[in-house]
Design a protein around this motif. Structure first.
Motif, PDB file in Angstrom:
ATOM      1  N   ARG A  49     -88.765 -57.048 -11.632  1.00  0.00           N
ATOM      2  CA  ARG A  49     -90.096 -56.660 -11.159  1.00  0.00           C
ATOM      3  C   ARG A  49     -90.108 -56.317  -9.676  1.00  0.00           C
ATOM      4  O   ARG A  49     -90.975 -55.578  -9.221  1.00  0.00           O
ATOM      5  N   ASN A  52     -89.463 -52.351  -8.672  1.00  0.00           N
ATOM      6  CA  ASN A  52     -90.507 -51.350  -8.418  1.00  0.00           C
ATOM      7  C   ASN A  52     -91.743 -52.003  -7.779  1.00  0.00           C
ATOM      8  O   ASN A  52     -92.827 -51.455  -7.816  1.00  0.00           O
ATOM      9  N   ILE A  54     -93.617 -54.352  -8.576  1.00  0.00           N
ATOM     10  CA  ILE A  54     -94.762 -54.778  -9.376  1.00  0.00           C
ATOM     11  C   ILE A  54     -94.953 -56.292  -9.210  1.00  0.00           C
ATOM     12  O   ILE A  54     -95.988 -56.846  -9.555  1.00  0.00           O
ATOM     13  N   LEU A  57     -98.134 -57.952  -7.593  1.00  0.00           N
ATOM     14  CA  LEU A  57     -99.380 -58.318  -8.266  1.00  0.00           C
ATOM     15  C   LEU A  57     -99.595 -59.819  -8.231  1.00  0.00           C
ATOM     16  O   LEU A  57    -100.706 -60.301  -8.356  1.00  0.00           O
ATOM     17  N   ILE A  80     -96.834 -47.361  -4.140  1.00  0.00           N
ATOM     18  CA  ILE A  80     -97.238 -46.330  -5.096  1.00  0.00           C
ATOM     19  C   ILE A  80     -96.150 -45.265  -5.236  1.00  0.00           C
ATOM     20  O   ILE A  80     -95.840 -44.804  -6.331  1.00  0.00           O
ATOM     21  N   ARG A  83     -93.153 -46.714  -7.190  1.00  0.00           N
ATOM     22  CA  ARG A  83     -93.349 -46.838  -8.634  1.00  0.00           C
ATOM     23  C   ARG A  83     -93.291 -45.493  -9.346  1.00  0.00           C
ATOM     24  O   ARG A  83     -93.080 -45.432 -10.553  1.00  0.00           O
ATOM     25  N   ARG A  84     -93.493 -44.414  -8.606  1.00  0.00           N
ATOM     26  CA  ARG A  84     -93.339 -43.107  -9.248  1.00  0.00           C
ATOM     27  C   ARG A  84     -91.868 -42.758  -9.422  1.00  0.00           C
ATOM     28  O   ARG A  84     -91.513 -41.951 -10.261  1.00  0.00           O
ATOM     29  N   MET A  88     -91.346 -48.254 -15.370  1.00  0.00           N
ATOM     30  CA  MET A  88     -91.171 -49.563 -16.003  1.00  0.00           C
ATOM     31  C   MET A  88     -91.771 -49.581 -17.396  1.00  0.00           C
ATOM     32  O   MET A  88     -92.835 -49.005 -17.645  1.00  0.00           O
TER      33      MET A  88
END
Lengths: 252, 289
Positions: A49, A52, A54, A57, A80, A83-84, A88
């Protein structure tokens, strides 16, 4: 190393004070499948995790160290954008319930406000669904809801959705653990096909799966990376005692 | 001995079963009596003229509820326009920040507003909206539809906030993660992925909120005030269905009583329909995960 796409350098991850990932240095090879294994709670999902971002969170997660994507520290880039580039797929299939199959695939574009011509969207949808080996099954139902598909099809739709953004790296967090054996084998075949175009990093509990599809295997234990190498070597001749015990089913 | 104890158990069980059914039936009797009574009394006044005519001067026979009907629509629209954005956005915040300090304060405040008697909210509307506005404009604007609508919007907020929060909490966390994992910014994730997935629950909350405020009288007594003439200016006093019922029912004239019954019938039907519609929305628009 030639062909390295993603590298972690002295990576530590803490949840409040608990150390979940402890000094991990790993080099993920381009266009290969790398499996991350280990017993529950060993930090493998946390590691994935982070790749990227994430993990952000969870507000209690803190990261130290570097994660280099094409030599650039992705912890210093806007999440952002990261993550592009690093897609995932999650444990449970989760197509967007209010969108059609078509809209699900291009949701990354639509939701990011990237405007393309209808023909370009059509092309992306067809291309991504073909890559995810779902095109034949759904080509006549593109405008139906994605949630009417079977679990395995939904998961392939999620893979198509991630692929549509043309990521460099695809992260998969136990993508087949909620699926039946036939759907699982579909997805395994698909991943082997996909590595031509994208680097794949997969967390799996399924030893046989890691053995079947991965080129490299890493083994984590208590937050540390205890073994990393070519899959055939790790499986036949593990260097670490813990790895051997895990592979032979003595714990984990 | 054994035989007897089993029989006794079965009898006890049946007594319990019958009594829960019986008591449930008894508890809905008042509701049906009310509906029947209002229907019986109100239906006689209902005709086309009833809906399109305004109030007649005292002593003249006839007249309708058009001004109150329009007034209620305007008041509900004002309350709706204010409470929906605030309520939904607050609900999003609460569903997403379960443990933060602000969230617990907001939750506490919502509970509190829900418990405040509506007459007190009316007084607050009077003290905070009507009086300052009147002072500011030198008495040109005092009681107004705007003040009434704002007061009603406060009454509507708790139901919208709670239903939004509860609905969004039930949406799988992975949905949000997968949108964010596509590089979608947080606000778009919430507005275009999470909110649509919970739309049925949120709409239900809004409809029930409307149903609640449509019948409120007390908050309007000191804010919208009521008006015997047709008015669509939101800066002027405005009539509403419950105010009309209140004023007519307390008047000494028989024909005004009948209009009040008719208006009650219309109001109850409206609230009933809204409730039925809210149920349909839940069934029809339920999103499957």
């Amino acid at each position: 190393m030639e062909g390295t796409i993603l590298t972690t350098k002295d990576l530590f991850v803490y949840y409040d004070t608990k150390c979940a990932v402890n000094n991990v240095n790993i080099e993920f090879q381009k266009n290969k499948i790398t499996a991350i294994m280990g017993p529950s709670g060993c930090g493998k999902t946390t590691l994935l995790r982070c790749l990227n971002r994430i993990h952000e969170l969870n507000p209690s997660a803190k990261v130290e160290g570097k994660i280099l994507l094409h030599g650039e520290d992705l912890l210093a880039i806007d999440p952002i954008l990261v993550r592009r580039k690093v897609g995932m797929v999650f444990q449970r299939p989760n197509p967007f319930p209010t969108m059609s199959i078509y809209d699900n695939v291009i949701s990354g574009y639509k939701l990011n406000g990237i405007r393309l011509k209808k023909s370009e969207f059509d092309e992306i949808v067809e291309d991504s669904l073909k890559k995810a080996a779902l095109w034949k099954e759904v080509q006549h139902d593109l405008h139906k809801r994605g949630t009417f598909l079977s679990g395995g099809q939904q998961q392939r739709l999620c893979i198509a959705r991630a692929l549509a953004m043309k990521p460099d790296v695809l992260l998969l967090d136990e993508p087949t653990s909620a699926l039946d054996p036939i759907s699982t084998s579909h997805i395994e075949e698909l991943l082997v096909e996909l590595k031509k175009t994208v680097t794949i990093i997969i967390v799996t509990h399924n030893l046989a799966q890691a053995g079947r599809i991965s080129d490299y295997t890493s083994f984590m234990y208590l937050g540390e990376l205890v073994e990393f190498g070519a899959t055939d070597k790790v499986f036949t001749n593990p260097q670490n005692e813990q790895t051997e015990r895990f592979l032979t089913g003595k714990f984990g | 001995m054994k035989d007897f104890s089993i029989k006794w158990r079965i009898i006890k069980n049946n007594i319990f079963k019958i009594s829960i059914i019986g008591i449930s039936l008894i508890s809905i009797i008042p509701l049906f009596l009310i509906l029947f009574f209002i229907f019986q009394k109100g239906i006689a006044s209902i005709n086309l003229n009833f809906f399109i005519a305004g109030t007649k001067p005292t002593g003249e026979i006839g007249g309708g509820i058009a001004n109150a009907l329009i007034g209620t629509v305007i008041l509900v629209l004002i309350a709706f326009a204010i409470a929906v954005p605030f309520g939904v956005i607050t609900g999003i915040y609460l569903s997403d920040n379960k443990k933060s300090k602000l969230a617990s304060w907001v939750r506490w405040a919502v509970e509190l507003i829900q418990g405040v008697p509506s007459i007190v909210l009316g007084l607050i509307g009077y003290a905070w909206l009507v009086l300052p506005l009147s002072k500011l404009t030198g008495g040109k604007i005092s009681f107004s539809a705007l003040a009434g609508g704002l007061t009603l919007s406060i009454m509507m907020l708790p139901s919208i906030i709670k239903s939004t929060e509860e609905t969004l909490k039930l949406i799988p966390h992975s949905l949000k993660e997968s949108a964010l994992a596509l590089g979608v910014p947080y606000y778009k994730t919430m507005l275009f992925v999470i909110l649509p997935a919970g739309l049925s629950g949120i709409i239900t909350g809004i409809l029930l909120g409307v149903a609640r405020i449509a019948g409120e009288t007390a908050p309007l007594l000191f804010t919208a005030f009521g008006n015997y003439y047709m008015n669509v200016n939101i800066l002027k006093p405005i009539d509403s269905m419950p105010l009309l019922i209140f004023n007519y029912a307390t008047s000494p004239y028989e024909d005004l009583h009948n209009i009040a019954w008719g208006a009650s019938f219309v109001l109850v039907s409206f609230v009933l329909l809204l409730n039925i519609f809210a149920r349909l929305v839940v069934k029809r628009w339920k999103v499957q995960f």
